[in-house]
Scaffold this motif. Structure first.
Motif, mmCIF file in Angstrom:
data_model
loop_
_atom_site.group_PDB
_atom_site.id
_atom_site.type_symbol
_atom_site.label_atom_id
_atom_site.label_comp_id
_atom_site.label_asym_id
_atom_site.label_seq_id
_atom_site.Cartn_x
_atom_site.Cartn_y
_atom_site.Cartn_z
ATOM 1 N N VAL A 165 -8.869 -8.193 -6.248
ATOM 2 C CA VAL A 165 -9.437 -8.639 -4.973
ATOM 3 C C VAL A 165 -8.885 -7.756 -3.851
ATOM 4 C CG1 VAL A 165 -9.687 -11.014 -5.766
ATOM 5 C CG2 VAL A 165 -7.590 -10.329 -4.583
ATOM 6 N N THR A 166 -9.616 -7.685 -2.755
ATOM 7 C CA THR A 166 -9.168 -6.884 -1.615
ATOM 8 C C THR A 166 -7.969 -7.538 -0.953
ATOM 9 O OG1 THR A 166 -11.419 -6.107 -1.233
ATOM 10 C CG2 THR A 166 -9.864 -5.892 0.601
ATOM 11 N N LEU A 167 -6.946 -6.758 -0.712
ATOM 12 C CA LEU A 167 -5.713 -7.272 -0.110
ATOM 13 C C LEU A 167 -5.875 -7.403 1.405
ATOM 14 C CD1 LEU A 167 -2.704 -7.999 -0.779
ATOM 15 C CD2 LEU A 167 -2.156 -5.657 -0.066
ATOM 16 N N PRO A 168 -5.627 -8.601 1.966
ATOM 17 C CA PRO A 168 -5.738 -8.753 3.417
ATOM 18 C C PRO A 168 -4.398 -8.544 4.115
ATOM 19 C CG PRO A 168 -5.497 -10.904 2.415
ATOM 20 C CD PRO A 168 -5.436 -9.887 1.283
ATOM 21 N N ALA A 169 -4.450 -8.238 5.391
ATOM 22 C CA ALA A 169 -3.250 -8.169 6.232
ATOM 23 C C ALA A 169 -3.182 -9.441 7.060
ATOM 24 C CB ALA A 169 -3.305 -6.954 7.142
ATOM 25 N N SER A 170 -1.966 -9.969 7.258
ATOM 26 C CA SER A 170 -1.810 -11.233 7.977
ATOM 27 C C SER A 170 -1.078 -11.108 9.300
ATOM 28 C CB SER A 170 -1.074 -12.254 7.092
ATOM 29 O OG SER A 170 -1.826 -12.565 5.938
ATOM 30 N N MET A 187 -1.387 -1.493 5.993
ATOM 31 C CA MET A 187 -2.715 -1.370 5.406
ATOM 32 C C MET A 187 -3.415 -0.099 5.879
ATOM 33 S SD MET A 187 -3.133 -3.797 3.269
ATOM 34 C CE MET A 187 -4.890 -3.661 3.007
ATOM 35 N N ALA A 188 -3.192 0.288 7.122
ATOM 36 C CA ALA A 188 -3.794 1.523 7.618
ATOM 37 C C ALA A 188 -3.291 2.712 6.814
ATOM 38 C CB ALA A 188 -3.491 1.698 9.102
ATOM 39 N N VAL A 189 -1.994 2.717 6.514
ATOM 40 C CA VAL A 189 -1.407 3.788 5.705
ATOM 41 C C VAL A 189 -1.999 3.765 4.298
ATOM 42 C CG1 VAL A 189 0.725 4.596 4.612
ATOM 43 C CG2 VAL A 189 0.742 3.899 7.015
ATOM 44 N N LEU A 190 -2.089 2.565 3.723
ATOM 45 C CA LEU A 190 -2.573 2.440 2.348
ATOM 46 C C LEU A 190 -4.058 2.765 2.231
ATOM 47 C CD1 LEU A 190 -0.682 -0.803 1.269
ATOM 48 C CD2 LEU A 190 -0.065 1.573 0.811
ATOM 49 N N ARG A 191 -4.855 2.350 3.220
ATOM 50 C CA ARG A 191 -6.282 2.669 3.178
ATOM 51 C C ARG A 191 -6.509 4.168 3.300
ATOM 52 N NH1 ARG A 191 -6.989 -2.309 6.129
ATOM 53 N NH2 ARG A 191 -6.723 -1.170 8.092
ATOM 54 N N ALA A 192 -5.702 4.835 4.144
ATOM 55 C CA ALA A 192 -5.834 6.285 4.279
ATOM 56 C C ALA A 192 -5.501 6.977 2.967
ATOM 57 C CB ALA A 192 -4.928 6.790 5.394
ATOM 58 N N ARG A 193 -4.622 6.376 2.195
ATOM 59 C CA ARG A 193 -4.184 6.997 0.943
ATOM 60 C C ARG A 193 -5.094 6.653 -0.229
ATOM 61 N NH1 ARG A 193 1.880 6.182 -1.787
ATOM 62 N NH2 ARG A 193 1.446 7.339 -3.725
ATOM 63 N N PHE A 194 -5.545 5.380 -0.286
ATOM 64 C CA PHE A 194 -6.265 4.921 -1.477
ATOM 65 C C PHE A 194 -7.720 4.536 -1.232
ATOM 66 C CE2 PHE A 194 -1.750 3.690 -2.200
ATOM 67 C CZ PHE A 194 -1.508 4.464 -3.327
ATOM 68 N N GLY A 195 -8.115 4.362 0.010
ATOM 69 C CA GLY A 195 -9.444 3.821 0.271
ATOM 70 C C GLY A 195 -9.406 2.315 0.147
ATOM 71 N N HIS A 196 -9.904 1.788 -0.950
ATOM 72 C CA HIS A 196 -9.812 0.346 -1.194
ATOM 73 C C HIS A 196 -8.394 -0.024 -1.603
ATOM 74 C CE1 HIS A 196 -10.166 -3.320 -3.821
ATOM 75 N NE2 HIS A 196 -10.727 -3.736 -2.709
ATOM 76 N N VAL A 197 -7.858 -1.075 -0.980
ATOM 77 C CA VAL A 197 -6.506 -1.537 -1.306
ATOM 78 C C VAL A 197 -6.626 -2.908 -1.955
ATOM 79 C CG1 VAL A 197 -4.198 -2.026 -0.452
ATOM 80 C CG2 VAL A 197 -5.591 -0.271 0.667
ATOM 81 N N SER A 198 -6.373 -2.953 -3.242
ATOM 82 C CA SER A 198 -6.431 -4.220 -3.973
ATOM 83 C C SER A 198 -5.072 -4.901 -3.945
ATOM 84 C CB SER A 198 -6.829 -3.967 -5.432
ATOM 85 O OG SER A 198 -5.794 -3.275 -6.114
#
Length: 211
Positions: A60-65, A73-84
Motif C-alpha cells: 500500500v502507499t505509505l502516507p506522511a502524518s 517522503m519528498a526524499v523517498l519519492r525523488a529516489r523511488f517514485g512510488h513509496v510503499s
C-alpha cells in the motif's frame, strides 16, 4: 501460515502495547516486518472458524502524518517514485530511512547494513540511526492502525517478523502507540484495540500445525 497461529500463541510469548484485552471472536490483524512487510489477518466466518487473509498489503502507499514525514517522503519519492509501506518497514527500509535522514541533515551516509542501523540506534551511538528507528516506529503505527480499522481488528493487532521484537523496549517507549491511536474521530476506537508483539521463537510452525 502465521495468521493461523494467532489464536494459539502462548500469552507469555506476547507483549501487549496498550489497548484493552482482545475481544473474543473478533477479527485479528497481522503485520510483520523483516526482509519484507507481510500483512494478513484472521476473519471469523459464520461457523465460528477462522479464515486467513492472503494479500499484498505491504505494498500500500505509505502516507506522511506530519511535517517531518513530509520531508522524508519528498526524499523517498525523488529516489523511488512510488513509496510503499514495505519500502521503509523492512530490513532494507531501515537503511533507506537512515539514508533519507542523512540527506535531510546534509550528512554523508555510511554504507550500513540493517543490523548496523538497529545496533547503533538502540545504543545511541548514531543520531541518524536513532532517527531512522524512531521514524520506523511511527510509520509502523500508521500502517498498523490503518490495517486495524480496515479489518475491525478488535481481536487484536499482532506484530511479528524479526525487526520489532528486536527493538524491544525502544519500540514500547517510542511514539508507535500514540501514532496508532491518532485517528481523529476514531481515536477512542483504536485506543481499545490491543497491539501484541509476537516473541514466539517459531510462530509459523504453530500456524502450520493448524493448516
Amino acid at each position: 501460515v502465521l495468521a493461523l497461529a494467532l489464536p494459539h500463541l502462548p500469552s507469555d510469548e506476547l507483549v501487549q502495547i496498550g489497548g484493552e484485552p482482545p475481544v473474543v471472536g473478533m477479527s485479528k490483524g497481522l503485520i510483520g516486518a523483516g526482509t519484507g512487510l507481510g500483512v494478513s489477518g484472521l476473519i471469523p466466518n459464520l461457523q465460528g472458524q477462522w479464515a486467513p487473509i492472503a494479500g499484498e498489503g505491504g505494498h500500500v502507499t505509505l502516507p506522511a502524518s506530519d511535517e517531518t514525514e513530509e520531508r522524508l517522503m519528498a526524499v523517498l519519492r525523488a529516489r523511488f517514485g512510488h513509496v510503499s509501506a514495505e519500502r521503509v518497514l523492512s530490513g532494507s527500509g531501515l537503511v533507506v530511512l537512515y539514508e533519507a535522514h542523512a540527506q535531510l541533515a546534509g550528512a554523508e551516509a555510511e554504507a550500513l547494513m540493517p543490523a548496523d542501523v538497529t545496533t547503533r540506534g538502540l545504543a545511541g551511538q548514531c543520531v541518524l540511526c536513532e532517527a531512522a528507528l524512531h521514524s520506523f516506529c511511527l510509520f509502523m503505527g500508521t500502517v498498523a492502525s490503518n490495517l486495524a480499522v480496515s479489518l475491525g481488528a478488535q481481536g487484536g493487532l499482532y506484530i511479528g517478523g524479526g525487526i520489532v521484537p528486536r527493538l524491544g523496549d525502544f519500540f514500547v517507549r517510542s511514539g508507535f502507540r500514540a501514532r496508532f491511536d491518532a485517528k481523529g474521530r476514531y481515536t477512542g476506537y483504536l485506543s481499545r484495540i490491543p497491539v501484541l508483539v509476537i516473541h514466539s521463537p517459531y510462530p509459523a510452525l504453530i500456524g502450520a500445525a493448524q493448516a
